[in-house]
Design a protein around this motif. Structure first.
Motif, short mmCIF file in Angstrom:
data_model
loop_
_atom_site.label_atom_id
_atom_site.label_comp_id
_atom_site.label_asym_id
_atom_site.label_seq_id
_atom_site.Cartn_x
_atom_site.Cartn_y
_atom_site.Cartn_z
N ASP A 212 11.96 -4.25 -3.62
CA ASP A 212 10.83 -4.78 -4.38
C ASP A 212 9.69 -5.19 -3.45
O ASP A 212 8.50 -4.98 -3.79
N ALA A 213 10.03 -5.76 -2.29
CA ALA A 213 8.99 -6.17 -1.35
C ALA A 213 8.26 -4.95 -0.77
O ALA A 213 7.05 -4.97 -0.58
N ARG A 214 9.00 -3.88 -0.50
CA ARG A 214 8.35 -2.68 0.03
C ARG A 214 7.54 -1.96 -1.04
O ARG A 214 6.62 -1.20 -0.72
N ALA A 215 7.89 -2.18 -2.31
CA ALA A 215 7.17 -1.51 -3.40
C ALA A 215 5.83 -2.15 -3.70
O ALA A 215 5.08 -1.63 -4.54
N GLY A 216 5.51 -3.27 -3.06
CA GLY A 216 4.20 -3.88 -3.26
C GLY A 216 4.23 -5.35 -3.59
O GLY A 216 3.21 -6.03 -3.49
N ALA A 217 5.38 -5.87 -3.99
CA ALA A 217 5.47 -7.30 -4.31
C ALA A 217 5.54 -8.10 -3.02
O ALA A 217 6.01 -7.62 -1.98
N SER A 218 5.07 -9.34 -3.09
CA SER A 218 5.19 -10.22 -1.93
C SER A 218 6.64 -10.66 -1.75
O SER A 218 7.46 -10.52 -2.66
N LEU A 219 6.93 -11.18 -0.58
CA LEU A 219 8.30 -11.62 -0.30
C LEU A 219 8.71 -12.75 -1.23
O LEU A 219 9.86 -12.79 -1.70
N VAL A 220 7.79 -13.66 -1.51
CA VAL A 220 8.11 -14.78 -2.41
C VAL A 220 8.40 -14.27 -3.82
O VAL A 220 9.35 -14.71 -4.48
N GLN A 221 7.61 -13.32 -4.31
CA GLN A 221 7.86 -12.76 -5.64
C GLN A 221 9.19 -12.00 -5.70
O GLN A 221 9.91 -12.08 -6.69
N ALA A 222 9.51 -11.27 -4.64
CA ALA A 222 10.79 -10.55 -4.61
C ALA A 222 11.95 -11.51 -4.60
O ALA A 222 12.98 -11.29 -5.27
N LEU A 223 11.82 -12.61 -3.86
CA LEU A 223 12.89 -13.62 -3.85
C LEU A 223 13.00 -14.32 -5.20
O LEU A 223 14.11 -14.64 -5.64
N GLN A 224 11.88 -14.57 -5.85
CA GLN A 224 11.94 -15.15 -7.19
C GLN A 224 12.64 -14.21 -8.17
O GLN A 224 13.37 -14.64 -9.06
N GLY A 225 12.43 -12.91 -8.00
CA GLY A 225 13.16 -11.95 -8.83
C GLY A 225 14.65 -12.00 -8.57
O GLY A 225 15.46 -11.86 -9.50
#
Length: 310
Positions: A212-225
């Motif tokens: 998810d982080a490589r797909a464009g989301a930030s690291l914080v957003q990916a961790l929240q997911g």
């Protein structure tokens, strides 16, 4: 075969035939918007290599016959049960990679198995004795509902088992992340290294977070997911701590070590609570089995001597 059994079988066959006839009436099987637009959007000469309607089983004819009935049963079950959001969330938590339609199809198959089992039991009861048809119909209905609800219960059990495995893996993963960060890796590099060398449910979720982080989301957003997919309170606290450390620039290694210690303490408390519950359960055979036998062996010689003396 008794007349009651013959009547029940004939009634079952007649009802099934009537249901199939009525379900195929064109008025009740109106085409969907996709079916109406498909002839205008489909290529006139599609390649056989790209054709998507290939048979998935060794019985293509039976598959074509049962497919529409199974699809109608899935839509009917979806309208009756509802709860699509909850089912999707539990499928995400289970990590099965299964869509909601596939899950509903499995529920239909489990319900069909329950219906067949109830019908077989009803036939056996009718063959062995004079039984009223109403209790048998109720038994068939309950077995069908039990099959549908049993698949839902099994999904919840899969979720709980996966979360237990993730909690068991979490302290080790957190300590590996702390070691990687202390060695000079960044947050993304530490996650990638640990996800590569680790095996398990939590490592798989970390790999999905990196995707998810490589797909464009930030690291914080990916961790929240990640926290949303798992819904584990310790993992949610871990994600909040990592997100805060990344945003504010606080030492990440100390946060990870503290999270690992907290999870290990929570695991110890869970073990103590489980031990307390098991201790109470162990008292049942002691009180109701061992203690009566001990009292019997202690009092039997006295009763035997008293009976001989009299």
């Amino acid at each position: 075969m008794s007349p009651a059994m013959q009547g029940a079988l004939l009634g079952l066959l007649a009802g099934s035939a009537l249901f199939l006839v009525l379900s195929r009436i064109p008025v009740w099987r109106r085409p969907t918007l996709d079916d109406r637009l498909a002839p205008y959007l489909r290529n006139s000469t599609p390649s056989r290599l790209l054709h998507g309607d290939r048979a998935l089983t060794p019985f293509p004819t039976l598959e074509r016959i049962v497919g529409p009935v199974l699809g109608d049963a899935v839509h009917l079950l979806e309208r009756l049960l509802g709860g699509s959001a909850s089912a999707r969330h539990r499928l995400e938590q289970a990590g099965r990679g299964m869509s909601l339609e596939e899950f509903r199809a499995e529920q239909v198959m489990w319900g069909s198995a329950g219906f067949l089992a109830g019908t077989a039991a009803s036939v056996v009861l009718l063959a062995n004795g004079d039984v009223q048809p109403v209790p048998l119909l109720v038994m068939v209905a309950l077995s069908t509902i039990g099959g549908v609800l049993g698949r839902d219960r099994w999904l919840s059990r899969e979720v709980s088992r996966r979360e237990e495995r993730m909690m068991a893996e979490f302290p080790t993963i957190a300590e590996l992340l702390a070691l990687a960060v202390a060695a000079g890796e960044g947050a993304v590099g530490a996650l990638e290294r640990v996800a590569t060398i680790s095996r398990g449910e939590l490592a798989r979720e970390l790999g999905r977070t990196l995707t998810d982080a490589r797909a464009g989301a930030s690291l914080v957003q990916a961790l929240q997911g990640l926290a949303t997919r798992t819904s584990l309170p310790p993992l949610a606290r871990f994600v909040d701590g990592v997100a805060t450390a990344v945003e504010r620039g606080t030492p990440l290694a100390e946060v990870l070590r503290a999270q690992a210690v907290d999870v290990r303490e929570a695991g110890k408390r869970a073990l103590l609570e489980a031990g307390g519950r098991k201790e109470i359960a162990m008292m049942v055979p002691v009180v109701f089995l061992v203690l009566p036998v001990t009292v019997l062996f202690a009092l039997f010689p006295g009763f035997f001597g008293f009976s001989v003396a009299t």
